[in-house]
Write a protein that holds these residues in place. Structure first.
Motif, PDB file in Angstrom:
ATOM      1  N   GLU A 138       0.810  -1.215   0.000  1.00 31.14           N
ATOM      2  CA  GLU A 138       0.000   0.000   0.000  1.00 31.14           C
ATOM      3  C   GLU A 138       0.843   1.264   0.000  1.00 31.14           C
ATOM      4  OE1 GLU A 138      -2.602  -0.285   3.313  1.00 31.14           O
ATOM      5  OE2 GLU A 138      -3.788  -1.947   2.485  1.00 31.14           O
ATOM      6  N   GLN A 139       2.110   1.156   0.389  1.00 30.38           N
ATOM      7  CA  GLN A 139       2.975   2.321   0.424  1.00 30.38           C
ATOM      8  C   GLN A 139       3.576   2.642  -0.947  1.00 30.38           C
ATOM      9  OE1 GLN A 139       5.913   1.533   3.427  1.00 30.38           O
ATOM     10  NE2 GLN A 139       4.450   1.578   5.104  1.00 30.38           N
ATOM     11  N   GLY A 140       3.214   1.864  -1.937  1.00 30.81           N
ATOM     12  CA  GLY A 140       3.766   2.078  -3.275  1.00 30.81           C
ATOM     13  C   GLY A 140       4.711   0.957  -3.642  1.00 30.81           C
ATOM     14  N   THR A 141       4.844   0.709  -4.933  1.00 30.70           N
ATOM     15  CA  THR A 141       5.622  -0.440  -5.379  1.00 30.70           C
ATOM     16  C   THR A 141       7.099  -0.140  -5.561  1.00 30.70           C
ATOM     17  OG1 THR A 141       5.171   0.075  -7.698  1.00 30.70           O
ATOM     18  CG2 THR A 141       3.632  -1.395  -6.574  1.00 30.70           C
ATOM     19  N   GLU A 142       7.452   1.076  -5.930  1.00 31.98           N
ATOM     20  CA  GLU A 142       8.831   1.372  -6.300  1.00 31.98           C
ATOM     21  C   GLU A 142       9.678   1.668  -5.074  1.00 31.98           C
ATOM     22  OE1 GLU A 142      11.119   1.368  -9.876  1.00 31.98           O
ATOM     23  OE2 GLU A 142       9.063   0.838  -9.378  1.00 31.98           O
ATOM     24  N   ARG A 143      10.788   0.940  -4.929  1.00 34.77           N
ATOM     25  CA  ARG A 143      11.678   1.109  -3.778  1.00 34.77           C
ATOM     26  C   ARG A 143      13.126   1.222  -4.236  1.00 34.77           C
ATOM     27  NH1 ARG A 143       9.422  -1.688   0.662  1.00 34.77           N
ATOM     28  NH2 ARG A 143       7.179  -1.327   0.709  1.00 34.77           N
ATOM     29  N   ILE A 144      13.921   1.986  -3.491  1.00 30.05           N
ATOM     30  CA  ILE A 144      15.355   1.993  -3.718  1.00 30.05           C
ATOM     31  C   ILE A 144      15.936   0.784  -2.986  1.00 30.05           C
ATOM     32  CG2 ILE A 144      17.502   3.266  -3.382  1.00 30.05           C
ATOM     33  CD1 ILE A 144      15.576   4.517  -5.391  1.00 30.05           C
ATOM     34  N   PHE A 145      16.789   0.031  -3.648  1.00 33.28           N
ATOM     35  CA  PHE A 145      17.346  -1.183  -3.064  1.00 33.28           C
ATOM     36  C   PHE A 145      18.342  -0.803  -1.979  1.00 33.28           C
ATOM     37  CE2 PHE A 145      19.518  -5.478  -4.100  1.00 33.28           C
ATOM     38  CZ  PHE A 145      18.680  -6.127  -3.208  1.00 33.28           C
ATOM     39  N   PRO A 146      18.096  -1.167  -0.703  1.00 25.55           N
ATOM     40  CA  PRO A 146      19.011  -0.806   0.390  1.00 25.55           C
ATOM     41  C   PRO A 146      20.409  -1.379   0.155  1.00 25.55           C
ATOM     42  CG  PRO A 146      16.924  -1.602   1.252  1.00 25.55           C
ATOM     43  CD  PRO A 146      16.916  -1.911  -0.208  1.00 25.55           C
ATOM     44  N   PHE A 147      21.412  -0.644   0.617  1.00 25.47           N
ATOM     45  CA  PHE A 147      22.799  -1.025   0.369  1.00 25.47           C
ATOM     46  C   PHE A 147      23.626  -0.736   1.608  1.00 25.47           C
ATOM     47  CE2 PHE A 147      27.099   0.288  -1.073  1.00 25.47           C
ATOM     48  CZ  PHE A 147      27.501  -0.895  -1.659  1.00 25.47           C
ATOM     49  N   ASP A 148      24.567  -1.633   1.926  1.00 28.68           N
ATOM     50  CA  ASP A 148      25.475  -1.430   3.057  1.00 28.68           C
ATOM     51  C   ASP A 148      26.900  -1.388   2.543  1.00 28.68           C
ATOM     52  OD1 ASP A 148      25.932  -1.422   6.101  1.00 28.68           O
ATOM     53  OD2 ASP A 148      27.269  -3.007   5.381  1.00 28.68           O
ATOM     54  N   ILE A 149      27.705  -0.471   3.084  1.00 24.39           N
ATOM     55  CA  ILE A 149      29.032  -0.208   2.537  1.00 24.39           C
ATOM     56  C   ILE A 149      30.102  -1.207   2.961  1.00 24.39           C
ATOM     57  CG2 ILE A 149      28.650   2.260   2.245  1.00 24.39           C
ATOM     58  CD1 ILE A 149      30.215   2.684   4.867  1.00 24.39           C
ATOM     59  N   VAL A 150      29.827  -2.073   3.931  1.00 25.17           N
ATOM     60  CA  VAL A 150      30.836  -3.062   4.316  1.00 25.17           C
ATOM     61  C   VAL A 150      30.773  -4.223   3.322  1.00 25.17           C
ATOM     62  CG1 VAL A 150      31.747  -4.530   6.135  1.00 25.17           C
ATOM     63  CG2 VAL A 150      30.499  -2.438   6.728  1.00 25.17           C
ATOM     64  N   PRO A 151      31.839  -4.451   2.555  1.00 26.97           N
ATOM     65  CA  PRO A 151      31.778  -5.515   1.546  1.00 26.97           C
ATOM     66  C   PRO A 151      31.851  -6.900   2.169  1.00 26.97           C
ATOM     67  CG  PRO A 151      33.977  -4.582   1.614  1.00 26.97           C
ATOM     68  CD  PRO A 151      33.138  -3.754   2.551  1.00 26.97           C
ATOM     69  N   ARG A 152      31.376  -7.871   1.416  1.00 31.28           N
ATOM     70  CA  ARG A 152      31.531  -9.271   1.800  1.00 31.28           C
ATOM     71  C   ARG A 152      32.787  -9.791   1.079  1.00 31.28           C
ATOM     72  NH1 ARG A 152      27.637 -13.638   0.816  1.00 31.28           N
ATOM     73  NH2 ARG A 152      28.240 -15.417   2.106  1.00 31.28           N
ATOM     74  N   ILE A 153      33.732 -10.372   1.820  1.00 28.55           N
ATOM     75  CA  ILE A 153      35.021 -10.790   1.275  1.00 28.55           C
ATOM     76  C   ILE A 153      35.058 -12.311   1.094  1.00 28.55           C
ATOM     77  CG2 ILE A 153      37.525 -10.698   1.561  1.00 28.55           C
ATOM     78  CD1 ILE A 153      36.262  -7.944   1.452  1.00 28.55           C
ATOM     79  N   ILE A 154      35.472 -12.754  -0.092  1.00 33.85           N
ATOM     80  CA  ILE A 154      35.669 -14.180  -0.355  1.00 33.85           C
ATOM     81  C   ILE A 154      37.089 -14.362  -0.903  1.00 33.85           C
ATOM     82  CG2 ILE A 154      34.896 -16.207  -1.642  1.00 33.85           C
ATOM     83  CD1 ILE A 154      32.153 -14.948  -1.869  1.00 33.85           C
ATOM     84  N   PRO A 155      37.964 -15.068  -0.175  1.00 33.33           N
ATOM     85  CA  PRO A 155      39.318 -15.309  -0.678  1.00 33.33           C
ATOM     86  C   PRO A 155      39.275 -16.086  -1.995  1.00 33.33           C
ATOM     87  CG  PRO A 155      39.152 -15.863   1.654  1.00 33.33           C
ATOM     88  CD  PRO A 155      37.766 -15.630   1.168  1.00 33.33           C
ATOM     89  N   HIS A 156      40.233 -15.806  -2.876  1.00 30.05           N
ATOM     90  CA  HIS A 156      40.216 -16.387  -4.217  1.00 30.05           C
ATOM     91  C   HIS A 156      40.294 -17.913  -4.186  1.00 30.05           C
ATOM     92  CE1 HIS A 156      41.580 -17.402  -8.298  1.00 30.05           C
ATOM     93  NE2 HIS A 156      40.916 -16.324  -8.654  1.00 30.05           N
ATOM     94  N   ASN A 157      41.129 -18.467  -3.294  1.00 39.42           N
ATOM     95  CA  ASN A 157      41.238 -19.930  -3.264  1.00 39.42           C
ATOM     96  C   ASN A 157      39.973 -20.583  -2.715  1.00 39.42           C
ATOM     97  OD1 ASN A 157      41.717 -18.931  -0.738  1.00 39.42           O
ATOM     98  ND2 ASN A 157      43.627 -20.020  -0.382  1.00 39.42           N
ATOM     99  N   GLU A 158      39.203 -19.858  -1.951  1.00 37.54           N
ATOM    100  CA  GLU A 158      37.903 -20.332  -1.505  1.00 37.54           C
ATOM    101  C   GLU A 158      36.917 -20.271  -2.674  1.00 37.54           C
ATOM    102  OE1 GLU A 158      34.996 -18.485   1.723  1.00 37.54           O
ATOM    103  OE2 GLU A 158      36.960 -18.956   2.561  1.00 37.54           O
ATOM    104  N   TRP A 159      37.042 -19.204  -3.441  1.00 41.89           N
ATOM    105  CA  TRP A 159      36.138 -18.996  -4.573  1.00 41.89           C
ATOM    106  C   TRP A 159      36.315 -20.079  -5.640  1.00 41.89           C
ATOM    107  CZ3 TRP A 159      31.798 -17.125  -5.949  1.00 41.89           C
ATOM    108  CH2 TRP A 159      31.489 -17.005  -7.310  1.00 41.89           C
ATOM    109  N   THR A 160      37.533 -20.541  -5.863  1.00 42.42           N
ATOM    110  CA  THR A 160      37.752 -21.528  -6.919  1.00 42.42           C
ATOM    111  C   THR A 160      36.957 -22.813  -6.651  1.00 42.42           C
ATOM    112  OG1 THR A 160      39.774 -22.295  -5.806  1.00 42.42           O
ATOM    113  CG2 THR A 160      40.027 -20.652  -7.549  1.00 42.42           C
ATOM    114  N   THR A 161      36.812 -23.182  -5.390  1.00 39.42           N
ATOM    115  CA  THR A 161      36.008 -24.362  -5.061  1.00 39.42           C
ATOM    116  C   THR A 161      34.530 -24.096  -5.332  1.00 39.42           C
ATOM    117  OG1 THR A 161      37.591 -24.976  -3.341  1.00 39.42           O
ATOM    118  CG2 THR A 161      35.424 -26.015  -3.255  1.00 39.42           C
ATOM    119  N   ILE A 162      34.063 -22.918  -4.940  1.00 37.26           N
ATOM    120  CA  ILE A 162      32.668 -22.544  -5.214  1.00 37.26           C
ATOM    121  C   ILE A 162      32.419 -22.548  -6.720  1.00 37.26           C
ATOM    122  CG2 ILE A 162      30.964 -20.684  -5.028  1.00 37.26           C
ATOM    123  CD1 ILE A 162      32.428 -19.797  -2.468  1.00 37.26           C
TER     124      ILE A 162
END
Length: 487
Positions: free
Chosen positions: A65-89
């Motif tokens: 009821e408050q309207g459909t259009e919203r700005i997507f909330p964002f937080d400035i602290v990044p999520r970190i994934i080490p590269h060698n962890e990423w290769t398995t993913i």
């Protein structure tokens, strides 16, 4: 020292280990954030939000009821994934998408996996995404799922698990690209020091994939993004990707089929389209084959597709593998088609269509998360530990009325990432949606969309339920954290 009093709350924290020390790969970010005064951090958070507002980065919430259009909330602290962890993913995602594609192709052709008793035919045929109309279809190169978004979560053991697969019209990649632009502006020193793997080439890779699907490999194939229109929740993304790839954004009324060729209406007359990146569900793409009341589709499109005159990404019929009950059989699919064990594990799943599982679920509703197999966006689910006795009783009746329509999973102790809350940092639960492009080879975008449950204590990360996003940084190789990547 911004993080001096940070409390991990007993959860697996992505930035700090149990002793409060930065995990491998996060040191540059922790050092930079600790060095900045609180007011400066808040200023950069506000600047980031203002930039996103100016970019028009929005999503829609239906029926609000408050309207459909919203700005997507964002937080400035990044999520970190080490590269060698990423290769398995990355390896696990490639394996999974390959098996899912083989399953879909088998399902609409020989159905060997059903005949061999690996997956029950009743389960497949009753899936809302199963399309008998797609039997015998042969997509270009035998690939059905060209663009996939797979949702991962990290448990209290530090291991990554697959929560669900999204093979129809996965959304959210535009937020990944725009979040990265904002973070590079907001924290250039930390970004450079962490040596973050870039994601900016995704639109070019996507365009190359789409062009390669063109029938007869035309020299200059015409590609377009097909959107349901401005009222769709992901319309921002549709227009953004079309702009980034330098191609047309079209709606159903812009298209017509002439002599089994799909034509686009332009100011200079009709122009043939070779490839459509469709962001519209199967039900609505062709009223002559699927829903006859569809006002979004193009009559005759499926006839042109069968004739090989138009390529569609993703191919119709892929939604059968989105079904949360079919999801439970993906490890078996991997073993059946590839002869391998799954690199990334599923979350333990109870199928309420099985009598034994149903009894367990009904007896443990206060401990489980129960979901409808065809819902998304955090809708239609019961989070047992956060529910009331009345809610559980009402939900139990829904489950008993249609057991096939529900699955249940343990309430996971989702990992957390520090998030700026007023004048300090608090841990908030996150998930991860990497994006996979499947063409002549398989490409996984480094990182993907990290969604964060901004409400304190909430496990629901969906934007429609109060969630937001973080930039996801895959950083240079370093020592593997305790628990490994996939376990």
């Amino acid at each position: 020292m911004r993080f001096k009093d940070y409390d991990n709350g007993g959860f697996f924290d992505e930035m700090f280990d149990e002793g409060g020390q930065p995990r491998p790969g996060t040191e540059a970010v922790v050092e930079r954030f600790n060095a900045l005064p609180l007011e400066e951090l808040k200023r950069r958070q506000q600047a980031a939000e203002k930039t996103l507002l100016q970019m028009g980065i929005t999503f829609s919430v239906y029926g609000d009821e408050q309207g459909t259009e919203r700005i997507f909330p964002f937080d400035i602290v990044p999520r970190i994934i080490p590269h060698n962890e990423w290769t398995t993913i990355e390896a696990g995602l490639k394996q999974r998408v390959q098996a899912l594609n083989l399953f879909i192709d088998d399902l609409y052709h020989d159905q060997k996996i059903i005949k061999d008793g690996i997956i029950p035919k009743e389960l497949v045929y009753s899936a809302s995404g199963y399309r008998p109309e797609c039997i015998g279809l042969n997509p270009p190169g035998g690939v059905w799922c060209h663009i996939t978004g797979t949702d991962l979560v990290r448990g209290g053991d530090g291991c990554y698990y697959v929560l669900e697969d999204n093979l129809r019209c996965p959304s959210g990649v535009s937020y990944v690209l725009e979040n990265r632009v904002v973070m590079k502006r907001s924290f250039p020193k930390a970004f450079d020091a962490a040596r973050v793997v870039p994601v900016s080439d995704y639109p070019n890779r996507l365009l190359g994939l789409l062009q390669a699907l063109a029938p007869a490999r035309r020299d200059k194939p015409v590609v377009a993004v097909w959107t349901p229109g401005v009222y769709n929740s992901a319309y921002f993304e549709h227009s953004f990707l079309a702009q980034q790839m330098g191609i047309e954004l079209v709606e159903g009324p812009d298209l017509v089929v002439v002599d089994d060729r799909v034509m686009m209406r332009t100011t200079n007359g009709l122009k043939q389209v070779d490839v459509l990146y469709r962001r519209i569900d199967d039900d609505f793409i062709d009223p002559k084959v699927f829903r006859s009341d569809s006002m979004l589709g193009v009559p005759g499109l499926m006839r042109a597709y069968r004739a090989g005159r138009i390529a569609l990404a993703n191919a119709p019929g892929t939604g059968v593998a989105d079904d949360k009950a079919v999801y439970a059989y993906v490890p078996e699919m991997i073993r059946y088609y590839l002869g391998e064990d799954a690199i990334l594990y599923n979350v333990k799943t109870y199928l309420c269509g099985r009598d034994k599982d149903l009894k367990h679920v009904l007896a443990n509703l206060d401990k489980l998360v129960v979901k409808k197999v065809g819902e998304s966006g955090g809708y239609g689910m019961l989070v047992g530990p956060h529910s009331t006795a009345k809610e559980r009783a009402e939900y139990a009746e829904l489950v008993k009325a249609n057991p096939r329509n529900f699955i249940a999973q343990p309430t996971l102790s989702l990992s957390r990432v520090p998030t700026l809350v007023d004048d300090h940092f608090e841990g908030r639960h996150v998930d991860l949606r990497p994006y996979i492009l499947y063409g002549e080879d398989i490409y996984v975008m480094p990182g993907g969309l990290t969604r964060v449950a901004l409400k304190k204590g909430s496990l629901v990360v969906n934007s429609s339920q109060g969630g937001g996003s973080k930039d996801t940084w895959v950083v240079e190789a370093c020592a593997l954290p305790k628990g490994g990547a996939a376990c």
